[in-house]
Design a protein around this motif. Sequence first.
Motif, short mmCIF file in Angstrom:
data_model
loop_
_atom_site.label_atom_id
_atom_site.label_comp_id
_atom_site.label_asym_id
_atom_site.label_seq_id
_atom_site.Cartn_x
_atom_site.Cartn_y
_atom_site.Cartn_z
N PRO A 889 17.33 -13.05 -8.71
CA PRO A 889 17.09 -14.22 -7.87
C PRO A 889 17.97 -15.37 -8.36
CG PRO A 889 15.36 -14.02 -9.50
CD PRO A 889 16.23 -12.81 -9.67
N PRO A 890 18.03 -16.46 -7.60
CA PRO A 890 18.74 -17.64 -8.10
C PRO A 890 18.11 -18.11 -9.41
CG PRO A 890 18.31 -17.85 -5.75
CD PRO A 890 17.54 -16.66 -6.22
N LEU A 891 18.95 -18.40 -10.40
CA LEU A 891 18.46 -18.74 -11.73
C LEU A 891 18.98 -20.11 -12.16
CD1 LEU A 891 19.20 -15.30 -13.46
CD2 LEU A 891 16.97 -16.11 -12.65
N ALA A 892 18.14 -20.78 -12.98
CA ALA A 892 18.61 -22.01 -13.61
C ALA A 892 19.72 -21.67 -14.59
CB ALA A 892 17.45 -22.71 -14.31
N LEU A 893 20.48 -22.69 -15.02
CA LEU A 893 21.68 -22.44 -15.82
C LEU A 893 21.38 -21.65 -17.08
CD1 LEU A 893 24.67 -22.86 -16.41
CD2 LEU A 893 24.08 -25.09 -17.41
N ALA A 894 20.37 -22.06 -17.82
CA ALA A 894 20.06 -21.38 -19.10
C ALA A 894 19.66 -19.93 -18.84
CB ALA A 894 18.95 -22.13 -19.84
N ASP A 895 18.81 -19.70 -17.82
CA ASP A 895 18.38 -18.33 -17.50
C ASP A 895 19.54 -17.49 -17.02
OD1 ASP A 895 15.76 -19.01 -18.14
OD2 ASP A 895 15.29 -19.62 -16.07
N PHE A 896 20.44 -18.10 -16.23
CA PHE A 896 21.58 -17.35 -15.73
C PHE A 896 22.50 -16.94 -16.88
CE2 PHE A 896 25.98 -17.33 -14.01
CZ PHE A 896 25.86 -16.24 -13.15
N GLU A 897 22.70 -17.83 -17.85
CA GLU A 897 23.57 -17.49 -18.98
C GLU A 897 22.96 -16.36 -19.82
OE1 GLU A 897 24.08 -21.31 -20.84
OE2 GLU A 897 26.09 -21.53 -19.97
N ARG A 898 21.60 -16.37 -19.99
CA ARG A 898 20.97 -15.26 -20.73
C ARG A 898 21.12 -13.96 -19.96
NH1 ARG A 898 17.26 -19.40 -22.22
NH2 ARG A 898 15.99 -19.03 -20.37
#
Length: 906
Positions: A889-898
């Motif tokens: 799903p669309p992720l916040a920046l920190a979650d997307f980087e992980r």
Amino acid sequence: MTLTMNTALPDTLKDLLSSQTPGATLLASVGQQAVLLKADAPALNVPDLTPPDEWFDSGELTWLTRDGALLGLLWSLQPVAERTVQLLTMLLTAAQDDGARREANVLLTQLPEGAAWLSGELVFQQVSRRFLELHGLSAAQVIGQEFEAVFPTRSDTATLLRQAAAGRAAVQERELICNPQDQRGLWLRSQMRPYYGGAAAGVLWTMHDISQEVWLSSRIHALLLGTRWPTAVLSAAGEVLERSDSLRSSLPEAEDPQHSPLWQWPIWHDAQEAERQLRQALDEALAHPQQRFERRLQLQGGEFLSVSLNWGEEPGSGVAPEDALLVAEFRFQAQVDRAAPDGLLAGAIAHSPQATLLLGAADDSGERPVWLASEAAAKLMGVDRADLNVPGGVPLGRMLRALGVQLSRSDLTPLSPVTLTTQASLDGEDFSVVLTRPDGLRRYVMVTAARLTSGEGSPRRDEPLALYLHDVTTVRTLEDRLKHDASHDPLTGLLNWSGLRARLGAPPAASAPLCLMTLSLDEFDVLEAALGKSAGDHLLIQVAARLHHWRKDAQVARLEGEHFTLVVPGVVAEQALNLAGEVQRLFAAPLRVGGREMRISASVGVACGAQNAEQLLEEARTALLAARRLGRAGHQLYTPELMSAEAELLDLEHDLRTALPSQFTLLFQPIVNLLTGRVQGAEVLLRWQHPQRGLLSPSQFLPLAARAGLLPTLGAWVVAEVSAQRQRWQGMHGKLRLSLNLSAQELLDEGVLADFGRQVRAVGGLDLELSAGSFMQPDAPSVEAPERTNAALAQLRADGARIWVDDFGDGATSLTALERFALSGVKLHPSFVANLLEGPRPLALLEGTVDLARKLGLDVIAVGVETPAQAKLLQKVGCHAAQGFFYSPPLALADFERWLATQVLD
């Protein structure tokens, strides 16, 4: 089905004439023939659609048209109902062939009267041969030229033509034009009528040569004013054409002798002897133009009367004897000269800079003769001073009629000279008069009267009177202009809100409800940006004309820009939405702007009730806002709930102005390559973290941002943030491409595109997503200006960006745009994937779309992938990449980087 000429259609047309407009005559094209139809007569075949000459002299002439082509002409002494015109047009439309437009052009050139067809921009489209003859021009000098280029000095006529182009018919009673073939010039009477047929809009200008009428009238009047004796003007056959008032009063017992020979008057003692002598004098006068011939005849009462005849034309005038006018002067035995002012007074008045008329004593009817007039008075009236200063004096009313000078009150109702002189002398105050000169020029005059006696006691009929005329036209015109401008829209001539409010007056009673509609043209700002201000103004004028001619009982006003208001009395809420739909259908036929057809739509907000107009307007505006949120061509009836919803949106808009940048955040949804299974990029999604309402999607706040003018600020912030993030990932995720969305409004913003281009060149790896509807709909701006749009997109690609069409296949997509614009690929609408497993048809549609894109050299990204089965089918049909909850799903920046740390980049 196309009708051929048979008995059925003419009989149907005759039945319609009989029931709808008895007494009318229809000249129409039916199949390959032209017919003349009356309700009570057999149909007649005629050579063509040329109307009879008498149709231009009286009655109402209605043009029946379709898409700019002439179907027929309807003539009637009485006005014809619009419904009848529509029914006739519908029947005749079925009987036309492709030659209708050519036939209309041929007809116009062959009309026996002067006629011209001009476009809405007052460019000549076609003219009749008679038009060219009247003006001494050739077709090459007129066709295709603007009116003011052909006739640079005819500003009054140009004003009336513009009025007709805006939808209001006009009449020019008299106009003197210069024809190189006629030294005296020509007098014309003209009609200007608006013309709308399908996509065509313009003006039909017809004119009639009334020179003979004017010249004959002026010759007769000049002859009557040129003598001090009782006078009659005769034709060369002895017929009495006109006689002076003094002659009328001198022969009270005689029957009206006009239009009969002089010797047939029932006044002669010996009728045969009178005829013999008068015929002889007539022949002698015609044979010797410079001599006067007199006869002494006895009246029935025994008194003798001297009748002198002479040619009224100047020697060498070129008038043939059979066309000559003769002057007959009558001198009775007891007749004496009338009193006149002395020479000193005459000289003083003649050279006075003040416009002055010196009038003698009133007769039994109240008429006063004009003894003297100053040069200034003659100039004000637009006549020669010699015509005002006639020996013996001519009654003021008779003189003004003879010279073609008209008097009226301030409200333009006729005013008799007797009323003027009586009222002015009694009141002793300035009297306001509108004076219309022979050339049609209107002057506003203040009249001051002065009694030329002691002035003591009540005014007497036998005392002379001086009238002082003060020209106040400039002041009055300025006042009228200011009043008009204060209540009217300068572009369309419609009322503005102030004028409409004044026209509506006090709040209506509860038993008389009003329906008030506010109308806004959809995406007009985008159209105006693409077409230009001038074309936008022309579009608004045509819209105003259609609204103005919609219903006779409707009041129409232009509020501002593309916003109009219509007020219809006696309509309740249950009928209002049908009325709104009727207004929207006015724009079903395209308009023409700058040589091209334009299809427009309008959104309408409706409010009904017995409230005052101010309240209804606010409610209708609220309904309009709700209608526009429904999409193009929406309409909405006001309810109290709408006001609450609008207040809530207003609060949200207020919050939006203070939200940047702290409350906005970016989410990232990965895009996966279906061939390699690796991550090739991510779509950047904007969200608003509202303190009370939570996380809001773009659909909840972007329309508010557009309305508040915040889109450029918001777009610039997104570009800056995405560029900064792309730069931070240069080392670790340098191959990852980030794509962001751009709206239709931003697509035309050169500043936004230039800023994005700079960022692409600086950091690389940035892509641009444009919704299919933003530049692929037929009415969208990029289609109106494809070169400009395509050049911008091509430059972005040259800078290193990729251009994607988002939501491809949502119903607003134009397949031709895939080839027209500089695109990199398409992102399919989620419906492609959602329906993929429901049967063979969705799969076939997907395969065809992917195959078409690949043949055009475009990549395809599927959106909304949620299951392994969907991903497998997409890979099978050759889809290049995909995104959806199946991957992440669309992720916040920190979650997307992980999440990105666990993946392999493409």
